[in-house]
Motif scaffolding. Sequence first.
Motif, mmCIF file in Angstrom:
data_model
loop_
_atom_site.group_PDB
_atom_site.id
_atom_site.type_symbol
_atom_site.label_atom_id
_atom_site.label_comp_id
_atom_site.label_asym_id
_atom_site.label_seq_id
_atom_site.Cartn_x
_atom_site.Cartn_y
_atom_site.Cartn_z
ATOM 1 N N UNK A 1 98.263 35.897 88.754
ATOM 2 C CA UNK A 1 96.806 35.925 88.856
ATOM 3 C C UNK A 1 96.161 36.476 87.592
ATOM 4 N N UNK A 2 96.829 37.432 86.939
ATOM 5 C CA UNK A 2 96.324 37.953 85.660
ATOM 6 C C UNK A 2 96.233 36.827 84.634
ATOM 7 N N UNK A 3 97.285 36.024 84.557
ATOM 8 C CA UNK A 3 97.297 34.910 83.602
ATOM 9 C C UNK A 3 96.216 33.883 83.931
ATOM 10 N N UNK A 4 96.012 33.635 85.221
ATOM 11 C CA UNK A 4 95.004 32.652 85.627
ATOM 12 C C UNK A 4 93.594 33.140 85.305
ATOM 13 N N UNK A 5 93.332 34.430 85.545
ATOM 14 C CA UNK A 5 92.011 34.985 85.276
ATOM 15 C C UNK A 5 91.707 34.994 83.779
ATOM 16 N N UNK A 6 92.677 35.414 82.979
ATOM 17 C CA UNK A 6 92.451 35.505 81.532
ATOM 18 C C UNK A 6 92.415 34.128 80.871
ATOM 19 N N UNK A 7 93.168 33.194 81.437
ATOM 20 C CA UNK A 7 93.218 31.845 80.870
ATOM 21 C C UNK A 7 91.862 31.152 80.922
ATOM 22 N N UNK A 8 91.026 31.555 81.882
ATOM 23 C CA UNK A 8 89.712 30.914 82.007
ATOM 24 C C UNK A 8 88.839 31.172 80.781
ATOM 25 N N UNK A 9 89.142 32.227 80.001
ATOM 26 C CA UNK A 9 88.390 32.481 78.770
ATOM 27 C C UNK A 9 88.592 31.354 77.772
#
Length: 266
Positions: free
Chosen positions: A105-113
């Motif tokens: 989930x960390x990767x998914x949240x940050x990837x949106x940037x």
Amino acid sequence: ELEQAQEAYAVLQQMTTYMSLVIGEKDTVTIDFFVQCEEKKKHLEKLEAEVANSKATVEKGFSKKEGPFVKELDAALQSVGVHRQQYFGGAFVGNHVHKALKLCNIQKQCKCLCETAKKKLPHRYTQAEHRTEILVKAFSMFARCHNIYDHNFIDETQAHALEEAVEEFMMFFRESFPQATVPIKMHVLEDHAIPWAKSFHVGFGLLGEQGAESIHAKFTRLGLAYTAITDKVKHLLCIVKEHLISISPQVVVAIPPPQKKNKIIA
């Protein structure tokens, strides 16, 4: 993408000019080049307008709720089951924190940037990509701290692991964000979490207000069990005694047994 479109349009213009001079403007091959050139020109103008609009938006500024990155981040959080709580000032707590700090989930949240920058602010894509790498690493380090201090009980090994995790996280935070101030909760994590864990061997999971809030429901259930007692003071005393025995069973041993009455022989 804008630079590639500009280069492609410049090359196509040169080819079109060359073909019109060599075989004439009315030739079908030249006409086809003219059509492609016009399509490239329209596409280039569209990209230039998007970039200009993005730059104007950034220069103008926007509130936290209106920014493109914030909107996409909220959508990413909701997609993993994390929702901001209105009564906590828009933050998220409890199980939502556990979900947000899972590695996937960390990767998914940050990837949106990166995805947002690519769509709406292409001139900031490289910067967003670099920032994403930093945030993924920072949140992963913090997740390690959270997974240790959130335990109900912490032994010496876990306390030592927490000390190393906090030191590593704070060092990376200061190196990556040199201009940022340390929030009060991060100060508690750095300066007070370790002494607390070593002294009392319990985590922060026992310090939340959820436990105190749950007592209301428990007292209500106990109150219903003693509804037959009409005296309000005795009613409340029975509830408190029952609650004390449930949380500290050892007190039952300290209660003296009832004294037997001597039988009167006539």
